[in-house]
Motif scaffolding. Sequence first.
Motif, PDB file in Angstrom:
ATOM      1  N   VAL A   1     129.725  56.475  62.231  1.00  0.00           N
ATOM      2  CA  VAL A   1     130.444  57.754  62.173  1.00  0.00           C
ATOM      3  C   VAL A   1     131.648  57.655  61.231  1.00  0.00           C
ATOM      4  O   VAL A   1     131.904  58.568  60.436  1.00  0.00           O
ATOM      5  CB  VAL A   1     130.890  58.197  63.588  1.00  0.00           C
ATOM      6  CG1 VAL A   1     131.919  59.316  63.514  1.00  0.00           C
ATOM      7  CG2 VAL A   1     129.680  58.656  64.392  1.00  0.00           C
TER       8      VAL A   1
ATOM      9  N   ILE B   1     130.207  57.589  57.562  1.00  0.00           N
ATOM     10  CA  ILE B   1     129.684  58.866  57.057  1.00  0.00           C
ATOM     11  C   ILE B   1     130.796  59.920  56.959  1.00  0.00           C
ATOM     12  O   ILE B   1     130.789  60.759  56.049  1.00  0.00           O
ATOM     13  CB  ILE B   1     128.523  59.372  57.954  1.00  0.00           C
ATOM     14  CG1 ILE B   1     127.694  60.411  57.199  1.00  0.00           C
ATOM     15  CG2 ILE B   1     129.031  59.937  59.272  1.00  0.00           C
ATOM     16  CD1 ILE B   1     126.405  60.806  57.911  1.00  0.00           C
ATOM     17  N   SER B   2     131.779  59.848  57.858  1.00  0.00           N
ATOM     18  CA  SER B   2     132.850  60.856  57.870  1.00  0.00           C
ATOM     19  C   SER B   2     133.845  60.640  56.735  1.00  0.00           C
ATOM     20  O   SER B   2     134.224  61.592  56.042  1.00  0.00           O
ATOM     21  CB  SER B   2     133.574  60.841  59.226  1.00  0.00           C
ATOM     22  OG  SER B   2     132.674  61.121  60.273  1.00  0.00           O
TER      23      SER B   2
ATOM     24  N   TYR C   1     132.019  61.421  53.507  1.00  0.00           N
ATOM     25  CA  TYR C   1     131.858  62.858  53.328  1.00  0.00           C
ATOM     26  C   TYR C   1     133.191  63.516  52.979  1.00  0.00           C
ATOM     27  O   TYR C   1     133.243  64.447  52.163  1.00  0.00           O
ATOM     28  CB  TYR C   1     131.290  63.482  54.597  1.00  0.00           C
ATOM     29  CG  TYR C   1     131.002  64.959  54.476  1.00  0.00           C
ATOM     30  CD1 TYR C   1     129.905  65.413  53.756  1.00  0.00           C
ATOM     31  CD2 TYR C   1     131.841  65.907  55.074  1.00  0.00           C
ATOM     32  CE1 TYR C   1     129.639  66.767  53.646  1.00  0.00           C
ATOM     33  CE2 TYR C   1     131.586  67.261  54.962  1.00  0.00           C
ATOM     34  CZ  TYR C   1     130.479  67.693  54.246  1.00  0.00           C
ATOM     35  OH  TYR C   1     130.230  69.033  54.123  1.00  0.00           O
TER      36      TYR C   1
ATOM     37  N   THR D   1     122.736  58.438  59.240  1.00  0.00           N
ATOM     38  CA  THR D   1     122.352  59.124  60.472  1.00  0.00           C
ATOM     39  C   THR D   1     121.416  58.240  61.289  1.00  0.00           C
ATOM     40  O   THR D   1     121.499  58.189  62.522  1.00  0.00           O
ATOM     41  CB  THR D   1     121.665  60.466  60.148  1.00  0.00           C
ATOM     42  OG1 THR D   1     122.532  61.260  59.343  1.00  0.00           O
ATOM     43  CG2 THR D   1     121.353  61.234  61.422  1.00  0.00           C
TER      44      THR D   1
ATOM     45  N   SER E   1     128.811  63.237  65.973  1.00  0.00           N
ATOM     46  CA  SER E   1     128.917  62.705  64.603  1.00  0.00           C
ATOM     47  C   SER E   1     129.104  63.845  63.609  1.00  0.00           C
ATOM     48  O   SER E   1     129.869  63.725  62.639  1.00  0.00           O
ATOM     49  CB  SER E   1     127.688  61.870  64.243  1.00  0.00           C
ATOM     50  OG  SER E   1     126.524  62.659  64.196  1.00  0.00           O
ATOM     51  N   ASN E   2     128.415  64.983  63.838  1.00  0.00           N
ATOM     52  CA  ASN E   2     128.593  66.146  62.966  1.00  0.00           C
ATOM     53  C   ASN E   2     129.990  66.723  63.084  1.00  0.00           C
ATOM     54  O   ASN E   2     130.590  67.135  62.085  1.00  0.00           O
ATOM     55  CB  ASN E   2     127.555  67.222  63.321  1.00  0.00           C
ATOM     56  CG  ASN E   2     126.272  67.059  62.548  1.00  0.00           C
ATOM     57  OD1 ASN E   2     126.252  67.223  61.335  1.00  0.00           O
ATOM     58  ND2 ASN E   2     125.211  66.724  63.238  1.00  0.00           N
TER      59      ASN E   2
ATOM     60  N   ARG F   1     132.328  64.436  61.182  1.00  0.00           N
ATOM     61  CA  ARG F   1     132.066  64.507  59.737  1.00  0.00           C
ATOM     62  C   ARG F   1     132.578  65.809  59.130  1.00  0.00           C
ATOM     63  O   ARG F   1     133.253  65.801  58.089  1.00  0.00           O
ATOM     64  CB  ARG F   1     130.561  64.366  59.481  1.00  0.00           C
ATOM     65  CG  ARG F   1     130.169  64.502  58.023  1.00  0.00           C
ATOM     66  CD  ARG F   1     128.665  64.429  57.830  1.00  0.00           C
ATOM     67  NE  ARG F   1     127.968  65.485  58.551  1.00  0.00           N
ATOM     68  CZ  ARG F   1     127.842  66.741  58.107  1.00  0.00           C
ATOM     69  NH1 ARG F   1     128.417  67.104  56.961  1.00  0.00           N
ATOM     70  NH2 ARG F   1     127.175  67.639  58.810  1.00  0.00           N
TER      71      ARG F   1
ATOM     72  N   CYS G   1     136.326  65.872  58.998  1.00  0.00           N
ATOM     73  CA  CYS G   1     136.828  65.012  57.921  1.00  0.00           C
ATOM     74  C   CYS G   1     136.618  65.651  56.550  1.00  0.00           C
ATOM     75  O   CYS G   1     137.380  65.388  55.623  1.00  0.00           O
ATOM     76  CB  CYS G   1     136.143  63.640  57.968  1.00  0.00           C
ATOM     77  SG  CYS G   1     136.789  62.553  59.256  1.00  0.00           S
TER      78      CYS G   1
END
Length: 520
Positions: A282, A285-286, A289, A390, A409-410, A413, A416
């Motif tokens: 997490v 990816i965050s 992103y 993911t 997680s979404n 993300r 962020c």
Amino acid sequence: MSTASSAAHAAHPPLKGAQLAMGTLALSLAVFMNVLDSSIANVSIPAISGNLGVSPQQGTWVITSFAVANAISVPLTGWLTTQFGQVRLFMTSILLFVLSSWLCGIAPNIETLIAARILQGAVAGPMIPLSQSLLLSSYTPAKSSMALALWGMTTLVAPIMGPLLGGWISDNYTWPWIFYINIPVGLFTAWATWSIYHKRESAIRALPIDKVGLFLLVIWVGALQLMLDKGKELDWFNSGEIILLTVIAAVGLIYFIIWEKGQDHPVVDLSLFKGRNFSAGVVAISVGYGLFFGSLVIMPLWLQTQLSYTATEAGKVMAPVGIFAILLSPIIGKILPKVDARRVASLAFLGFALVFFLRARFNTEVDTMSLMIPTLIQGAAMSMFFIPLTSIILSGQPPEKIPAASGLSNFVRIMCGGMGASIMTTMWDSRSTMHHAHITESTGYASPAFVQTMQGLTQQGMSEHAAYAVLDRTISVQASTMAATDIFYLSAFMFLGLIALVWLTRPKKSSAPVDAGGAH
């Protein structure tokens, strides 16, 4: 396939023929409209801010307000679905999205526009996960991968169309039309969805909602975003308002964590962070992103405000980001089960690092081809970014935890992403001011270069005042470009650092396939 989609199949048979085609089109259009709206405003910020009489930096609130409201609403999708049913909730989201788009278009000032964008982001939250759930229930289990591939293509085409469409509309019409175009698309999607899916409603049952947790979530996320957005304008911690917002955000976060850990039905399942794969995945990816999304805001602003690109030209420079993403994503999805996801994610971060190192070499004379090459490479990196990370985040999660893990997680993300845009625009502004001050220290009549430049300008017939103005503009463009390249250098090194974070994970087989929707 997730247990949710399996249950859907048990309750309703797959669609066939024209109904399947129409259902797929309607759901894809809803996703397209949603994702498009998160990128279409990026190249239109100078037009919007100029028309409403605010700075381009203040104009970026149009982007960040949508992102933060969207992030807050995503964790509520599961609870809202059980209360109202997925078809009713999906329909309500679409119709409210259409209404909020109209409100954005008629906004007479920046405050009203931001309020409408907050509503738009909030109602958009359930649309993407619900569209995926409805799509999976429309296909047989054997064709679920095809359904996800069709769904994923839509979310990759939208970022290409966003900058192009936003730029073209801003240059040829007026900025409200970037929001008005959602109205016919949304109404058609609502009609098509209801006509096909109204008899395929999911089960409804009353579950308690953690009202205190939701209140604390809105308070600390909202205070944090306001602090980031207004910090530059109010001179950061020299302002009592910024200090107050920081305290509210920090205290709200602490109370939120303490409260959620003691709830039977929390808004956010924080116990997921006990897993190494989830936590490291997490964060990776965050942060990645946030860097990516921040650059999507900075680049069009720099091109238009400093290099005199039109919105359409800036859109053309940004649009190629989706070309390789579309071409390579199906290939990555096919080979991922055969290779270590950490290797693919590491390759993505190396690609992003290369992109930002190339952008760090930009100068005020940069040509269009040099601008577009990193954008093309960035598309290839995107294809290897979302799916492997993911996969790592969801690896080893039991079936009942998959929806919560994907939702959380979404949430992190997307939040962020909004923070990345705010932080990068703030850094860009402060670094531009610093570089401008350093460059002007070398001017004055003690500098031969300054004297020669002034003489050249006055010999062209300019007054001394006009010559000073031209020189100041030249310095501002140079300072702004240097500030942008500073940010690109920092981003490149941060992407390299994220590779180490990926290798802290130990992916193992998940109880359910990767939720491709988590990428978006």
